[in-house]
Structures are given as C-alpha cells and as structure tokens.
Motif scaffolding. Structure first.
Motif, short mmCIF file in Angstrom:
data_model
loop_
_atom_site.label_atom_id
_atom_site.label_comp_id
_atom_site.label_asym_id
_atom_site.label_seq_id
_atom_site.Cartn_x
_atom_site.Cartn_y
_atom_site.Cartn_z
N ARG A 77 -24.71 3.23 28.25
CA ARG A 77 -24.09 4.54 28.03
C ARG A 77 -25.11 5.66 28.14
NH1 ARG A 77 -18.96 3.71 24.63
NH2 ARG A 77 -18.72 1.44 24.62
N THR A 78 -26.28 5.33 28.67
CA THR A 78 -27.35 6.32 28.79
C THR A 78 -27.99 6.25 30.16
OG1 THR A 78 -27.84 6.08 26.43
CG2 THR A 78 -29.50 7.20 27.79
N ARG A 83 -24.67 0.17 24.22
CA ARG A 83 -25.34 1.31 23.57
C ARG A 83 -26.84 1.10 23.47
NH1 ARG A 83 -21.89 5.01 22.01
NH2 ARG A 83 -19.74 4.47 21.43
N GLN A 133 -27.16 6.52 19.79
CA GLN A 133 -26.81 5.20 20.31
C GLN A 133 -27.24 4.10 19.35
OE1 GLN A 133 -24.70 5.07 23.04
NE2 GLN A 133 -24.92 7.26 22.54
#
Length: 452
Positions: free
Chosen positions: A258-259, A161, A145
C-alpha cells in the motif's frame, strides 16, 4: 529616470542564490528586485529523506526567504506565463489572483516537477519526495502502516501494509529507501505483535546500475549496504501497474503493498513549454552565459535550463543538481549586473565537487573531488557538505541539533494526523497550475496596455 526592474522566477537554489547576489552587487537605487515564489522558504531538497525519516524536523530544511533577502520584493505565487516581447510575466498569487508583472530583465529558475509516465494507477496511488509537505506525509503514511498492520485481523492486510516500494535508483530514491528502512526497523521494536520478518522494502530502477554517477565501486558498495539491511534491490525493472493494495512490476511480479514512493526523475517546470523557444528534453536552451538567445533580457538556469557544461567540454549540459543551481545563480546575477552596467557577461564554468549519498546511521558513500570514501569518513563528508550548502547559520544550527538529538535520543515514531482524511496523491503536493497559452498571454498583455 525609472529604475530597471529585475524579476526572478522561482524560490529554489538557483533563484534565491541569484536574488541574494543581486542584493550584494547592486546599490539600493540601482535596480528594483522581485522574486516570485509559492512558498516563503528555500527548500534544501537533498535532506528531504531525513525529514521523512524523522531525523530532521521540516523547519530545519526550510530556510526562510526573509532571513536571506532584505531588499527583494517577494511575490507569493507562481508564474503561469511570460510574454518575452512585451516583457510581462503573468503571475497567479496564492490567493488565485492573477497579476501582470513588468520587467526589464527576467531570470527563469522555476525548477522542476516529478516526472511521471502513463502507468495505470501511478498518479492515484504513488507518493513522491519532492516537497516538504510530501516528506512529512510520507513519514506519517509509513508509521500509519505499522499502526494499521498491528491492529489488522487478516494476514493479507498485514502483509500488504508492511511491504514498501521505492521507485528510482538515483540519490533521492536510494536515500529514501535507506533512511525509511531504518525507521521501520527501529519502530517495529515498539510493536510486539508484529513479525519483523514481514517488513520488506523494495528499491527498483529501470537502469542496470544503482547510482551510476558514483562509479562501479561506490555503486556496488551502496548496493551491498542496502542488501545487507534486507532491502530487495531490483535493477532493470520498473512499475507496470499500481493498485490500492498491490504493485505490479514489469518483470511480472505482483507485490502486495500500500506504499509506492516515486522518485524516478524530474522534468522541467511546465512554464518552459509555454515559451516559443528551443528546448532540450524540456529544458530551455541557453548560451554559456545563461542567456536565452531568442529574447532580450531573459536568462534561464537550474533544472529548467539546458546550460552548456563547459567543464566537461563534450557538448553536454549541466545536470539538474543543487550544486550547479546555486553556482549558476551567482553567475547569472553577475551577468545581469554586467548587462545593467554595459559590461561583458561571463560564461558559467564549474567542475563538479563530487557526490555524497547518506544511507543513514554510519553508512554513506561519497566521492569528493574524485576521492572514493565509504562508512564514517563518507558520512562526515556528506554531512559537512550539507552544512556548508545551507545558507543561514540558523539552518546549520537546527540541522546539527537535530542530528545530535536523533543520535542520542532516537525517535518516538509519532503520527501527526495527515492520514485522517482522503489519502493525498502524487500531484497534490507539487505547486503546479494551469499555464496560459500564447493567445491568453497576449490577451493579458493587451489588457495591460489598454489600462495604461
């Protein structure tokens, strides 16, 4: 006369400790011992966040079964059904071959799996912290990321990210957030194009307190440490929906991210549900001697069993911790030996030795024997406990060496390539399978008898 057959299901703390004790207590000709385990190592779960952070190498926390077990036959696979009346365990090997294993005594220690809920997108986009491969993958994912954010041409992509969400305010979640936040803080120095202020970590939990088992004082200390580092901790909050590039919280906030690392508890192995036996919250009910009262020759322990906690004396069951699992393994082995020799079984009784939480660096909170410690002293206790709990001298040396190297040389923040293919999902990493129904188990039993 044929020797009694003892089958241990599970290669975690409870199962391995049981098998080791059986080898020490029984003469070579006294019984045949076998263990069913999908991997050839015992995973030291409490140190997984440090593997994800790159402080420890994966091999450091994977203790070889063949170093610890010398006479036990290791069956590579997992149990998918048990016929306790016929005393047959149905095993699916890692080659997908299905075999029947007969036993006289069976010790069920299949452990647990990550507990999930019916949250849209959770199983598609979340990652866990339950297996060795998962920890290595999470490390790769976090570093990737940073790499992708550094090369991004759109601000929205860069922001999504650089925001990370950890769900679960227990030990696993708190240590994971703490350790990985230190990784991104150190790594961003190698990314001159990235604004460090864009990197944000969120730790959320539906509970009103962080790690309530530690008590109000230490829980508040841990909370302050995290917040001083810039980790946003939200309590009384959970996840409502997970998308590819966003996470929606139950309080209505939508975080571009995104995590999502999911550490919100565990559930007993699905194997337990296939048994026609009483359960408590999915865990198999046992006596204080860890016998399953409905079935002769069956014992259960660890995360999959509801073992009465006699030390508390309030009718509660032992929590699913490594400390209890290891000690239960020894006692259940003694009880199996007692059954073989016509002796009396003894109940499991253990007073909790305390709790340790490693927050990375010099930060930690510990409560050994009820004594509350913070900072360097707590860190010393935490690391000392982990070294004591590791079962081989080789593992202890590897872990100490890794700690020393990381403290002196730091990290190179290297990706190993997990991100080239399709992103893995939460279930891709855990060894779960299709478990047999009672009718299917009976069919296997009947087929075995027909061959005989």
């Amino acid at each position: 006369m044929e020797r009694p057959r003892i089958l241990v299901v599970g290669g975690g703390f409870a199962g391995v400790e049981c098998a080791r004790r059986l080898e020490r207590k029984l003469a070579p000709g006294e019984a045949d011992i076998a263990i069913v385990a999908p991997f050839s190592y015992e995973l030291y779960l409490p140190l997984l966040p440090q593997v994800a952070a790159g402080v420890l190498t994966p091999q450091s926390v994977a203790v070889s079964l063949r170093r610890m077990l010398h006479r036990t036959r290791i069956i590579p696979g997992g149990a998918i059904g048990v016929d306790p009346r016929a005393k047959i365990c149905v095993i699916k090997k890692i080659t997908d071959e299905i075999v029947n294993e007969e036993y006289d005594y069976i010790v069920l220690a299949p452990g647990s799996v990550t507990r999930t809920f019916d949250i849209p997108g959770l199983t598609d986009h979340a990652r866990g912290m339950k297996t060795l491969a998962e920890a290595a993958f999470v490390r790769d994912h976090v570093i990737s990321q940073l790499d992708l954010a550094d090369s991004a041409t759109h601000r929205d992509e860069r922001i999504s990210r650089l925001q990370f969400v950890v769900v679960g305010g227990g030990y696993a979640g708190t240590e994971t957030a703490a350790c990985l936040q230190r990784v991104t803080t150190s790594a961003v120095k190698r990314y001159p194009r990235l604004n460090p202020n864009l990197i944000k970590w969120h730790l959320i939990d539906i509970a009103p307190k962080l790690m309530p088992e530690l008590g109000d004082k230490l829980g508040a200390t841990a909370l302050n440490v995290l917040r001083k580092r810039g980790i946003e901790v939200s309590l009384g909050v959970s996840v409502a929906e997970v998308g590819e590039d966003s996470v929606k919280f139950t309080d209505g906030r939508v975080i571009p991210s995104r995590t999502l690392i999911w550490t919100a508890g565990v559930a007993a192995s699905p194997l337990i549900a296939t048994l026609d036996s009483e359960t408590v919250r999915g865990r198999l009910v046992t006596t204080a001697e860890m016998k399953v009262p409905q079935f002769e020759g069956m014992y259960a322990l660890g995360d999959a069993a509801a073992v009465p906690d006699l030390a508390k004396g309030d009718g509660s069951v032992c929590p699913p911790t490594a400390q209890h699992a290891q000690r239960q393994g020894k006692v259940v082995a003694d009880n199996v030996v007692a059954a073989l020799r016509g002796q009396e079984a003894k109940p499991y009784f253990h007073k909790d030795l305390g709790l340790v939480v490693d927050l990375g660096g010099a930060d930690a909170v510990s409560k050994p024997m009820g004594v509350e410690l913070t900072g360097v002293a707590a860190q010393g206790v935490a690391r000392g406990y982990h070294l004591m709990a590791l079962r081989t001298n080789v593992a202890k040396v590897r872990v100490m060496t890794n700690w020393l190297l990381n403290a002196t040389a730091g990290d190179d923040f290297v990706r190993t390539g997990f991100q080239r293919g399709r992103p893995a999902t939460l279930r891709d990493f855990e060894y779960t399978d299709t478990y047999l129904t009672k009718d299917e188990i009976k069919a296997h039993t009947d087929a075995l008898r027909a061959r005989q």
